[in-house]
Write a protein that holds these residues in place. Structure first.
Motif, PDB file in Angstrom:
ATOM      1  N   GLU A   1       3.611  36.243   8.656  1.00 26.40           N
ATOM      2  CA  GLU A   1       2.559  36.372   7.647  1.00 26.40           C
ATOM      3  C   GLU A   1       1.178  36.279   8.318  1.00 26.40           C
ATOM      4  OE1 GLU A   1       3.520  34.117   4.125  1.00 26.40           O
ATOM      5  OE2 GLU A   1       1.406  34.218   3.546  1.00 26.40           O
ATOM      6  N   PHE A  28       0.478  39.484  10.206  1.00 25.58           N
ATOM      7  CA  PHE A  28       0.028  40.577   9.334  1.00 25.58           C
ATOM      8  C   PHE A  28      -1.399  40.330   8.869  1.00 25.58           C
ATOM      9  CE2 PHE A  28       4.693  41.191   8.472  1.00 25.58           C
ATOM     10  CZ  PHE A  28       4.766  42.402   9.132  1.00 25.58           C
ATOM     11  N   CYS A  70      -4.371  47.635  -2.350  1.00 25.27           N
ATOM     12  CA  CYS A  70      -2.926  47.660  -2.117  1.00 25.27           C
ATOM     13  C   CYS A  70      -2.172  47.213  -3.362  1.00 25.27           C
ATOM     14  CB  CYS A  70      -2.578  46.754  -0.938  1.00 25.27           C
ATOM     15  SG  CYS A  70      -3.234  45.084  -1.112  1.00 25.27           S
ATOM     16  N   ALA A 130      -1.143  40.659   0.503  1.00 28.32           N
ATOM     17  CA  ALA A 130      -0.505  41.814   1.139  1.00 28.32           C
ATOM     18  C   ALA A 130       0.296  41.363   2.354  1.00 28.32           C
ATOM     19  CB  ALA A 130      -1.563  42.835   1.545  1.00 28.32           C
ATOM     20  N   LEU A 163       4.217  41.901   2.921  1.00 27.77           N
ATOM     21  CA  LEU A 163       4.741  42.584   4.100  1.00 27.77           C
ATOM     22  C   LEU A 163       5.758  41.699   4.802  1.00 27.77           C
ATOM     23  CD1 LEU A 163       1.430  44.123   5.413  1.00 27.77           C
ATOM     24  CD2 LEU A 163       3.488  45.433   4.926  1.00 27.77           C
ATOM     25  N   GLY A 191       6.304  44.693   0.874  1.00 34.11           N
ATOM     26  CA  GLY A 191       5.173  45.596   1.040  1.00 34.11           C
ATOM     27  C   GLY A 191       5.500  46.771   1.938  1.00 34.11           C
ATOM     28  N   ARG A 192       4.822  47.888   1.702  1.00 35.44           N
ATOM     29  CA  ARG A 192       5.028  49.078   2.532  1.00 35.44           C
ATOM     30  C   ARG A 192       4.003  49.102   3.659  1.00 35.44           C
ATOM     31  NH1 ARG A 192       7.406  53.799   1.143  1.00 35.44           N
ATOM     32  NH2 ARG A 192       5.590  54.926   1.908  1.00 35.44           N
ATOM     33  N   ALA A 193       4.373  49.734   4.767  1.00 34.41           N
ATOM     34  CA  ALA A 193       3.486  49.772   5.925  1.00 34.41           C
ATOM     35  C   ALA A 193       2.201  50.543   5.626  1.00 34.41           C
ATOM     36  CB  ALA A 193       4.202  50.402   7.111  1.00 34.41           C
ATOM     37  N   CYS A 245       0.475  50.460   2.882  1.00 33.77           N
ATOM     38  CA  CYS A 245      -0.093  49.925   1.635  1.00 33.77           C
ATOM     39  C   CYS A 245      -1.610  49.786   1.709  1.00 33.77           C
ATOM     40  CB  CYS A 245       0.538  48.572   1.297  1.00 33.77           C
ATOM     41  SG  CYS A 245       0.162  47.295   2.496  1.00 33.77           S
ATOM     42  N   LEU A 259       1.417  48.647  11.565  1.00 40.46           N
ATOM     43  CA  LEU A 259       2.266  47.848  10.677  1.00 40.46           C
ATOM     44  C   LEU A 259       3.701  48.350  10.727  1.00 40.46           C
ATOM     45  CD1 LEU A 259      -0.021  47.400   7.534  1.00 40.46           C
ATOM     46  CD2 LEU A 259       0.634  45.650   9.176  1.00 40.46           C
ATOM     47  N   LEU A 282       6.916  46.233  11.709  1.00 38.30           N
ATOM     48  CA  LEU A 282       8.019  46.074  10.766  1.00 38.30           C
ATOM     49  C   LEU A 282       9.283  46.744  11.271  1.00 38.30           C
ATOM     50  CD1 LEU A 282       6.080  46.829   7.473  1.00 38.30           C
ATOM     51  CD2 LEU A 282       7.173  44.665   8.015  1.00 38.30           C
TER      52      LEU A 282
END
Lengths: 503, 183
Positions: free
Chosen positions: B34, B37, B49, B57, B61, B66-68, B70, B82, B86
């Protein structure tokens, strides 16, 4: 090491160099024609970004009268170059015009309406051997001289590298390995004295010991003229190099003449060598000896659809239609119009595009001179590109990485060392547009790097703002506490003296 | 009574010691994803986002929700970074179409209320009370926080113009031949 009698090491290195290709030269009949100045066009168009680095900043206003050689836009930042009026006339304004750039995007340019008088600014030359190296570099910077071989890197930035590290060897690049082009060939034949003097001025500016002028062996007249001009100077030598594309690339010429390689992602100054184009040397001679800024250049006009191909001396900013008209016009509609050489030049759409400092050639190519636009086939892994790459990269592997969206992988294979010469694409039997893959990946990597730096600076801004908000809140709270304390004190005082009523 | 108190106390002390030693010896480092990110995201808390700020966010993630891609102000570079972190594949070509945007003030209807000026997380808006505001393009992330706040609708988000200096060669057209469908 003696250039007349290269060491065994250098000769062995030359034996081992198998890179390159031999595109048909097609330099005649233009290479037989003497340099001719063309008449002034009615207007000149001067893009503000004619060099690597930040675009120049205009210093004139619409309606101003300017003289030939007058500063009209100054360099902005460390890597930049100024612009000078190529003739006398009136500034019309700054407008967005089409420029010779692969993006075909318009860019801002200064427009000058010529008055035909060609009145010059007073200019003052100097003896370079009474000037300090720093003064020479400053005068070259003020003259707006950039690498005229096509890279357009500001020359003064290179000259001042001599201050930080010893650069014993200067190489003048007279390779001119691009087919069709003969502007440097004619310059070396007709103005050999200027080239040799320019070389000696650069030597003085960088504190170098010797200058080698590398000329491809298909230009015997240029070699003879330069040898005659260099006769009296022991520090300047003319060395013929084989005709092979891309011999006129800085790294290849250095490897051939000195046997040394520029390190990966490094500069030639790292190995004590500096390369300038012969036309740049002549421009430096004119800037120092006569105080003339760079306002004109020699352009080869050639190609199958040009009636009489020839070499012209052209003011920067002249539309290419004027050049073509001076060469008798076109015999047919060209299939492709190219500014620069056919291997590394830029395809342009219109004849109204101006000549800029980088333009060594204007080619109007007919249908038999342009490869048929059929789609590329799959890579057959023949390895022709590997043998041809002058840097020793693996073009097929790099392109495969880029096709698979693995840009870091392509960078790991040496993409940043690619000089974009196009030899790999030229020899590819499947006609894969390899250079376009590499240019795309280089641009994309540079854009990501810009994005990353921007993110970093924005994070700093956010942190600065957070710190400020915190400080402001603290100050507010302190002020409130102070006021409260004062009120309490006043109240207490009022309680002690009931006759005094607090306000 | 007394024996029960003593035995339970001894048991408690012993078990407590075991737990304490185990907590020391078998300590598991927090995975820190976390925080990682959070360090990558711009930190402007613009909310584009859909999560509550950049911390939200980052938490999304880290939890895999969460999407890369975002974060619109982060652009392609952040999305790629990201996705790499990920360990997911991401098609960044779709992101290129939107492109980065910056805010601009329509000067003829700006009333100088300083609302956008106060909302901007990067101090990119320059202005004072009853003075026309202006946006410093280099500092604007295109987070759009100022856009809905403006009482006269004087703020527009415009795509950053492409110049010859920032233009990138397109990929060759035949680059991505359609892959044969697996049956």
């Amino acid at each position: 090491m003696n250039a007349r009698d290269p060491s065994l090491f250098v000769r062995l290195r030359r034996r081992l160099q198998r890179w390159g290709a031999h595109p048909e030269a097609r330099k005649y009949p233009a290479a037989d024609t003497a340099i001719t100045a063309i008449p002034l066009p009615p207007t000149l168009t001067l893009p503000l970004a004619q060099h690597i680095g930040a675009p120049a900043q205009p210093v004139v206003r619409a309606g101003d009268r300017v003289l030939r050689g007058q500063l009209i836009a100054q360099g902005a930042g460390k890597v930049s170059a100024p612009l000078h009026a190529p003739t006398s006339g009136t500034v019309v304004g700054i407008v967005d015009v089409p420029v010779p750039h692969p993006s075909k995007l318009p860019a801002p340019a200064l427009i000058i309406a010529c008055d035909g008088l060609d009145e010059a600014c007073p200019a003052e030359g100097a003896d370079p051997f009474t000037l300090s190296p720093g003064e020479i570099a400053q005068r070259v910077a003020d003259a707006g001289i950039v690498g005229l071989g096509g890279a357009t890197f500001p020359s003064a930035v290179k000259l001042s590298l001599g201050r930080d590290q010893p650069i014993p060897t200067l190489i003048l690049n007279g390779g001119e390995c691009e087919p069709y082009l003969s502007c440097d060939d004619r310059l070396m034949q007709e103005r050999a004295g200027q080239v040799v003097d320019g070389a000696r001025i650069i030597l003085r500016a960088i504190g170098g010991e010797r200058a080698l002028i590398g000329v491809e062996s298909n230009k015997p007249a240029a070699i003879a003229a330069l040898r005659e001009a260099a006769g009296g100077h022991a520090d300047v030598r003319v060395v013929p190099v084989p005709s092979r594309y891309p011999m006129g690339s800085e790294k290849q010429l250095i490897a051939w003449l000195t046997g040394r390689e520029v390190p990966s992602e490094g500069r030639s100054a790292d190995i004590g060598v500096m390369v300038h184009n012969v036309a740049t040397a002549a421009a430096i001679h004119r800037a120092i000896r006569h105080g003339e800024p760079l306002t004109s250049r020699i352009v080869t006009v050639a190609g199958g659809t040009v009636r009489t191909p020839r070499n012209l001396e052209v003011r920067i900013g002249t539309p290419i239609s004027a050049l073509v008209a001076f060469c008798g016009g076109l015999t047919a509609t060209p299939t492709r119009l190219v500014m620069g050489g056919p291997m590394m030049g830029v395809a342009v759409d219109s004849l109204e595009i101006p000549v800029i400092k980088a333009s060594g050639g204007v080619l109007a190519l007919g249908p038999d001179e342009v490869a048929a636009p059929d789609a590329s086939a799959a890579c057959i892994r023949c390895g022709a590109c590997v043998g041809a790459c002058p840097i020793g990269l693996l073009p097929l592997e790099i392109a495969a990485r880029i096709r698979g969206d693995d840009l870091p992988g392509s960078a790991a294979l040496g993409l940043k060392d690619c000089i974009g010469c196009g030899t790999c694409a030229f020899v590819c039997p499947s006609r894969i547009p390899l250079v376009q893959y590499f240019n795309h990946a280089k641009g994309e990597l540079a854009a990501r790097e810009r994005d990353r730096l921007r993110q970093e600076s924005i994070r700093e801004l956010v942190q600065a703002r957070a710190a400020r908000m915190e400080r402001e809140a603290r100050e507010k709270a302190e002020a409130a506490a102070r006021r409260k304390a004062e009120r309490e004190k006043a109240k207490a005082a009022a309680a002690r003296k009931p006759e005094e009523v607090s306000a | 009574m007394l024996s029960a108190i003593i035995s339970l106390s001894v048991l408690g002390v012993l078990l407590g010691l075991v737990l304490g030693v185990a907590a020391q010896r078998f300590r598991v480092e927090a995975d820190g994803a976390e925080a990682e990110f959070m360090a990558m995201l711009p930190g402007t808390n613009c909310g584009q986002c859909g999560y509550p700020g950049c911390a939200g966010a980052a938490a999304a993630l880290a939890s895999g929700e969460g999407r890369a891609d975002c974060c619109p102000p982060g652009g392609k570079a952040l999305a790629a970074a990201l996705a790499h972190r990920l360990g997911v594949e991401l098609d960044t070509s779709a992101l290129a179409e939107q492109g980065p945007r910056v805010a601009s003030v329509r000067e003829e209807i700006c009333i100088g209320c300083t609302k956008c000026f106060k909302a901007c997380p990067t101090d990119a808006v320059l202005g004072a009370v009853k003075q026309i505001h202006a946006v410093i393009r280099e500092a604007c992330t295109g987070c759009a926080k100022c856009e809905p706040i403006c009482p006269t609708g004087a703020i527009d988000l415009e795509p950053v113009p492409v110049t010859p200096q920032t233009w990138v060669w397109p990929r060759p057209v035949d680059a991505r031949a359609p892959k044969p469908a697996l049956v």
